[in-house]
Design an enzyme around this catalytic site. Structure first.
Site, mmCIF file in Angstrom:
data_model
loop_
_atom_site.group_PDB
_atom_site.id
_atom_site.type_symbol
_atom_site.label_atom_id
_atom_site.label_comp_id
_atom_site.label_asym_id
_atom_site.label_seq_id
_atom_site.Cartn_x
_atom_site.Cartn_y
_atom_site.Cartn_z
ATOM 1 N N THR A 139 -81.364 43.419 -38.267
ATOM 2 C CA THR A 139 -81.533 42.831 -36.937
ATOM 3 C C THR A 139 -82.347 43.740 -36.028
ATOM 4 O O THR A 139 -82.957 43.267 -35.061
ATOM 5 C CB THR A 139 -80.157 42.510 -36.325
ATOM 6 O OG1 THR A 139 -79.435 41.647 -37.217
ATOM 7 C CG2 THR A 139 -80.291 41.790 -34.989
ATOM 8 N N VAL A 273 -77.202 40.229 -52.708
ATOM 9 C CA VAL A 273 -75.913 40.600 -53.298
ATOM 10 C C VAL A 273 -74.973 39.405 -53.222
ATOM 11 O O VAL A 273 -74.850 38.748 -52.182
ATOM 12 C CB VAL A 273 -75.312 41.821 -52.587
ATOM 13 C CG1 VAL A 273 -73.935 42.148 -53.154
ATOM 14 C CG2 VAL A 273 -76.252 43.022 -52.723
ATOM 15 N N HIS A 555 -74.298 39.702 -30.448
ATOM 16 C CA HIS A 555 -73.471 40.910 -30.462
ATOM 17 C C HIS A 555 -72.134 40.656 -31.129
ATOM 18 O O HIS A 555 -71.093 41.069 -30.647
ATOM 19 C CB HIS A 555 -73.249 41.397 -29.022
ATOM 20 C CG HIS A 555 -74.502 41.682 -28.273
ATOM 21 N ND1 HIS A 555 -74.555 41.726 -26.895
ATOM 22 C CD2 HIS A 555 -75.755 41.954 -28.704
ATOM 23 C CE1 HIS A 555 -75.783 42.004 -26.511
ATOM 24 N NE2 HIS A 555 -76.534 42.139 -27.588
#
Length: 622
Positions: A139, A273, A555
């Site tokens: 990010t 993954v 956030h």
């Protein structure tokens, strides 16, 4: 804008964005042509080898993951693998003004929430967009680059809750370790360092709108402050993770300078993954499974597997691997290895897209048509950090405020005002509107007239720091390629709306100060669709607007919440080990216990530094 200028600008930017959006397709075509080895060192660092062995495997190359990889690989005896689902940065990532455009590329996971009942009513299907970075840098490669560490009371609260070693006195040295500050006027501040890997500087481009806002805030009684210094309260020009006006991501700061000098660090891009390998008897992690170029691979870890995949992907991987809530895993058929409240808590900072103010100025709001060929040449070729292109998505200043309804100590802010020299109209509906999932009728009613008139304006995004609303994240099925379900439950607690309302009122009060009145600042008087039954600018009107123009600043925290043994809400210990497991840690912002008084990018680097210290202490000499 002349046809020649348009052609030059959009050809350059479109080419850069096309590279990002089409990287996976390009790699597939290259593989089919048998040209993989030719481009290996330019597009991806390594091709995986089945069953490869490492001391440490780090999943996720965001701020925390890149920090960990750089620090752990300082020990030449340790072999470190850094695994990332996305690709590499390009010129678009390094151009701060293009932050909004990056949301439409393959560099963004593109997550959306489940439909929200009490928020995001201006978005398609009431689904909030929750961007997360997908690529080397995570990010930090697509965010607005705001550098804001948080309040000392945040960290002291973590320690008081049983997280020993996480007080402000403990973490401040870690923040300083990361930082290479070039902040005029703060050269001798004990709260800043000038030798770390991550560049922090004031944004060099500064509009008259920002200067007027900062002056007006001071006139309204808000002191000028270094919000990363002694006191957060007050107003400041924004501090950003840029270097000479260009984005300085985690990959640029921590990995690029060392990758060619460390044979013990292997970086695997475009590697998704899918599961952590865990011995069910010993509950010890011993490797990972991942997909690369449509093939499945396994890597083995002698010492630890470390999840640094972020607030959505780290809990998803834990649950796919059998670590999580028993009811969710049983429902989707994942064998349970360790019951833990993974994803049971999700906090986020919600804000309001406004209010917006029009002004009598000319040429101060960022529109694409105002970017000149000279700006482009100056930025890209001459390296000038003071052009439009160094603006971090239009964000220029921040103000940290107390709410009159606050029950927190006087030095702990409740609200942040994010001053943006523009609005959704600034990119003419090409980026932020799409990135935020905003409906056409909302854009057409509020912003299209500004787009067409090119009238100068600015917006004050109002963000609440300490929401009471708690959401959750869970798996919809056991397919690792499917998104998790994300339900932040924004504004489920009505008091959260009231704090943002307080911020809107203070924004309007600031707009009436002499500095902003001198440029003719006045509230944009266009009504938000769906709020017509309320008197314009009344409290009920703003409450409706808050629930309609809801916007997250990305956030999200607490999905792998940190807490001591015995804390029923905790997933990891203060040493970041997954409770009840061996050789498995989570090191990213998902461990943050409560919403911080900050944007989370700076904290991600700090957590990476803290995690590396903890890991090195455990394995020193082994």
């Amino acid at each position: 804008m002349s046809p020649l200028r348009c052609l030059f600008l959009y050809a350059l930017l479109a080419a850069a964005l096309l590279v990002s959006a089409q990287q996976n397709r390009l790699l597939t075509q290259i593989e089919q042509l048998g040209l993989v080895n030719v481009i290996e060192q330019t597009i991806r660092p390594n091709v995986p080898k089945q069953g490869a062995n490492y001391d440490f495997i780090i999943v996720g190359a965001g701020a925390a993951g890149c920090t960990l990889a750089a620090r752990l690989s300082e020990n030449p005896k340790w072999r470190v693998a850094l695994i990332e689902a996305g690709g590499v940065e390009n010129i678009a990532h390094h151009t701060p003004v293009l932050t909004g455009q990056l949301l439409q590329t393959a560099s963004n996971w593109g997550y959306r929430t489940v439909p929200q009942r009490l928020a995001c009513r201006g978005m398609h299907n009431n689904e909030c967009s929750v961007p997360r970075g997908k690529g080397l840098g995570g990010t930090s490669s697509i965010s607005n680059m705001i550098y804001n560490r948080g309040n000392r009371r945040d960290f002291d609260g973590w320690a008081a809750a049983g997280n020993e070693g996480w007080s402000y006195a403990d973490v401040l040295p870690l923040f300083l370790r990361t930082e290479n500050a070039q902040l005029k006027g703060l050269e001798h501040s004990p709260y800043h360092n000038h030798s770390g890997p991550l560049s922090v500087e004031y944004v060099r481009y500064r509009s008259d709108l920002a200067r007027a806002f900062v002056d007006a805030s001071a006139q309204a009684g808000h002191q000028r402050t270094d919000y990363n210094g002694e006191s957060q309260l007050g107003v400041s020009y924004v501090q950003a993770t840029t270097r000479n006006g260009r984005r300085h991501s985690a990959f640029s700061a921590y990995i690029r300078p060392v990758r060619d000098n460390r044979s013990n660090l292997d970086i695997f891009a475009f590697s998704r993954v899918t599961r952590v390998l865990i011995d069910e008897t010993t509950k010890a992690a011993y490797g990972i499974e991942f997909n690369y170029m449509r093939k499945s691979y396994t890597f083995k870890a002698h010492k630890e597997v470390i999840l640094s995949a972020g607030a959505f992907n780290s809990p998803q991987l834990l649950m796919l691997s059998g670590v999580g809530p028993e009811d969710n895993l049983k429902a989707i058929g994942v064998p349970l290895i360790q019951p833990l409240p993974v994803g049971r808590r999700l906090y986020d900072h919600m804000c309001h897209f406004g209010p917006t103010f029009v002004t009598n100025t000319t040429g101060q709001t960022l529109y694409p048509s105002r970017i000149s060929v000279a700006d482009i040449i100056s930025f890209y070729l001459a390296g000038n950090p003071g052009t439009w292109l160094s603006s971090i998505g239009g964000v220029e200043a921040l103000a940290f405020l107390k709410s009159p309804r606050s029950k927190l100590p006087a030095d702990w802010p409740d609200i942040e005002l994010v001053m943006v020299a523009g609005s959704l109209a600034s990119d003419e509906g090409t980026a932020l509107k799409l990135g935020a999932n905003i409906r056409d009728d909302i854009y057409d009613a509020l912003y299209r007239p500004l787009q067409l008139s090119q009238q100068d304006h600015f917006t004050l995004l109002v963000m609440q720091f300490h929401p009471k609303s708690i959401g959750r994240l869970w798996l919809r099925d056991r397919n690792p390629l499917h998104w998790p379900k994300i339900d932040p439950k924004y504004f489920i607690e009505p008091e959260d709306v009231e704090f943002i309302l307080d911020g809107i009122k203070e924004s309007i009060r600031i707009s009436r100060m002499p500095a902003l009145q001198a440029i003719g600042a006045r509230l944009l008087d266009r009504r938000v669709p769906g709020c017509d039954e309320h008197e314009f600018a009344s409290d009920d009107y703003w409450r409706c607007s808050i629930r309609t123009l809801s916007y997250t600043l990305h956030h999200q925290v607490a999905t792998c919440r940190m807490g001591p043994e015995g804390d029923p809400t905790a997933v990891v210990s203060p040493q970041l080990r997954v409770h009840g497991m061996r050789k498995l840690r989570v090191v990213d912002t998902s461990i943050i216990p409560l919403p911080p008084t900050a944007h989370t990018n700076a904290a991600a680097y700090m957590i990476g530094e803290k995690g590396s210290d903890l890991i090195r202490a455990d394995w020193s000499g082994k």
